[in-house]
Design a protein around this motif. Structure first.
Motif, PDB file in Angstrom:
ATOM      1  N   SER A  49      -0.666  -4.183  -8.013  1.00 35.49           N
ATOM      2  CA  SER A  49      -0.472  -3.175  -6.969  1.00 35.49           C
ATOM      3  C   SER A  49       0.816  -2.387  -7.118  1.00 35.49           C
ATOM      4  O   SER A  49       1.036  -1.415  -6.398  1.00 35.49           O
ATOM      5  CB  SER A  49      -0.471  -3.851  -5.591  1.00 35.49           C
ATOM      6  OG  SER A  49       0.669  -4.692  -5.461  1.00 35.49           O
ATOM      7  N   THR A  51       3.582  -3.426  -6.225  1.00 29.80           N
ATOM      8  CA  THR A  51       4.298  -3.682  -4.981  1.00 29.80           C
ATOM      9  C   THR A  51       5.093  -4.972  -5.136  1.00 29.80           C
ATOM     10  O   THR A  51       4.511  -6.028  -5.418  1.00 29.80           O
ATOM     11  CB  THR A  51       3.315  -3.855  -3.797  1.00 29.80           C
ATOM     12  OG1 THR A  51       2.544  -2.656  -3.654  1.00 29.80           O
ATOM     13  CG2 THR A  51       4.059  -4.138  -2.497  1.00 29.80           C
ATOM     14  N   ARG A 264       5.203  -3.030   6.677  1.00 28.78           N
ATOM     15  CA  ARG A 264       4.404  -3.037   5.447  1.00 28.78           C
ATOM     16  C   ARG A 264       3.007  -3.601   5.728  1.00 28.78           C
ATOM     17  O   ARG A 264       2.430  -4.304   4.899  1.00 28.78           O
ATOM     18  CB  ARG A 264       5.117  -3.858   4.368  1.00 28.78           C
ATOM     19  CG  ARG A 264       6.390  -3.192   3.843  1.00 28.78           C
ATOM     20  CD  ARG A 264       7.266  -4.138   3.060  1.00 28.78           C
ATOM     21  NE  ARG A 264       7.856  -5.140   3.953  1.00 28.78           N
ATOM     22  CZ  ARG A 264       8.958  -4.936   4.671  1.00 28.78           C
ATOM     23  NH1 ARG A 264       9.580  -3.781   4.623  1.00 28.78           N
ATOM     24  NH2 ARG A 264       9.438  -5.883   5.463  1.00 28.78           N
ATOM     25  N   GLN A 267       0.326  -2.809   3.054  1.00 32.09           N
ATOM     26  CA  GLN A 267       0.480  -3.643   1.856  1.00 32.09           C
ATOM     27  C   GLN A 267       0.100  -5.098   2.145  1.00 32.09           C
ATOM     28  O   GLN A 267      -0.443  -5.794   1.295  1.00 32.09           O
ATOM     29  CB  GLN A 267       1.932  -3.588   1.341  1.00 32.09           C
ATOM     30  CG  GLN A 267       2.359  -2.225   0.831  1.00 32.09           C
ATOM     31  CD  GLN A 267       3.110  -1.436   1.891  1.00 32.09           C
ATOM     32  OE1 GLN A 267       2.742  -1.457   3.072  1.00 32.09           O
ATOM     33  NE2 GLN A 267       4.161  -0.748   1.464  1.00 32.09           N
TER      34      GLN A 267
END
Length: 358
Positions: A49, A51, A264, A267
């Motif tokens: 991702s 991330t 977040r 996410q």
């Protein structure tokens, strides 16, 4: 562009960038479980991702989450919680709601996996464990656990009433399907407390999941309740003789919950979807033998099931691996933990047990 507007943009941009680049923080219970999550969930999710994601260890107490939510400054995004804490936290508004339509793998997850405020992360069991190298005869039931004449020695039990009262009733002859109906009556509750009191002189109360494998390996305890994953991890690390008796184990799910107000949250939902995919779930169970909630991962893990005789396609679901809580053969001989019972009744029962065992 007016100077004032330029100035506002100049101070706002770093804040936006900081929020975008801050890592996703996943709070878990640490130990072998935390290490397995790092390998199976956190690092692969970060790679796929783009991330950043990091795990932090906590003890499962909702106090830290409560403070974050009340202050409206959550520093954790996703938390691993037991089923009872999920129920409590959801009622208190500590977690973001989950829409089943947003749970990518919902159709392939075990019943009960998708809740109003959480998604099933994995299945774990509290089991009876013993050291086969220290015992001539293998215990096979909770009645054996209570039989101090046949199996003399200390027994380890997780401190508290949860799980132990269920085990006490099964040791006293109550079938697992009738345990919670029995506990729901005053007579049944007293029956469980009395049975547990009988074993009091032989009980060593443990609080950390790392204690039973060590005490069993050393021979300090003859038997213990234990988390199945901790026993399997100890065996992998070379602790010979440690064995699980699966009959009448208690299984439960740990859940992923998203902290209310997480900056977040998007996410975090992506992480939950990743962590409940069949590939990630299988990878996790390869690292520690907690069971997948994803059926595809369960089937992929168990590659040794026997075919039904004279049939090329059917498999015998009664054939279960010895170490996976969500394998069908293990589930069918285990008791499903009831978080609703313990959320409603836990506090007064814990007090009764504490008074009884003084």
């Amino acid at each position: 562009m007016p100077f004032a507007r330029l100035f506002l943009l100049s101070i706002a941009l770093p804040v936006v960038a900081s929020a975008q680049t801050a890592p996703l923080v996943v709070a878990n219970f640490g130990g072998a479980n935390g290490k397995a999550q790092e390998v199976a969930f956190l690092k692969p999710f970060a790679r796929e991702s783009n991330t950043a994601a990091q795990g932090v260890e906590y003890d499962g107490d909702l106090g830290a989450v409560r403070k974050m939510v009340q202050a409206k400054k959550p520093t954790w995004d996703v938390v691993e919680v037991e089923s009872s804490e999920l129920t409590v936290g959801c009622k208190e508004g500590l977690f973001e709601p989950f829409d089943k339509a947003q749970v990518k793998n919902a159709s392939m997850l075990m019943p009960g996996s998708v809740q109003a405020c959480g998604v099933g992360a994995f299945v774990w069991s509290t089991v009876m464990a013993y050291n086969s190298e220290k015992l001539k005869t293998a215990p096979t039931s909770w009645a054996d656990f209570w039989d101090v004449k046949k199996f003399p020695g200390k027994r380890g039990m997780r401190k508290g009433a949860r799980y132990n009262l269920e085990f006490a009733l099964m040791a006293d002859g109550v079938h697992r399907r009738d345990v919670y109906a029995t506990l729901a009556t005053e007579a049944g509750l007293q029956r469980a407390l009395n049975k547990l009191q009988q074993l009091k002189p032989h009980i060593v109360w443990w609080e950390s999941g790392s204690q039973p494998p060590k005490a069993l390996a050393s021979g300090e305890w003859v038997m213990s309740t234990a988390y199945n994953g901790r026993i399997s991890a100890a065996v992998t690390d070379g602790a010979g003789g440690l064995t699980i008796a699966w009959n009448d184990a208690i299984y439960d799910l740990d859940y992923w919950a998203i902290v209310k107000g997480s900056p977040r949250a998007d996410q975090a939902r992506a992480f939950v979807n990743f962590a409940t995919s069949d590939q990630a779930q299988l990878a996790f169970s390869r690292e520690i033998t907690y069971g997948p909630t994803n059926y595809n991962a369960i089937l992929a893990y168990d590659t040794g099931r026997k075919r039904v005789p004279d049939d090329k396609h059917l498999i015998d679901l009664s054939m279960a691996p010895s170490d996976l809580p969500s394998a069908p053969g293990n589930l069918r001989r285990s008791l499903a933990f009831s978080p609703s019972y313990w959320v409603a009744n836990g506090a007064p029962i814990e007090k009764k047990l504490a008074d009884l065992l003084k």
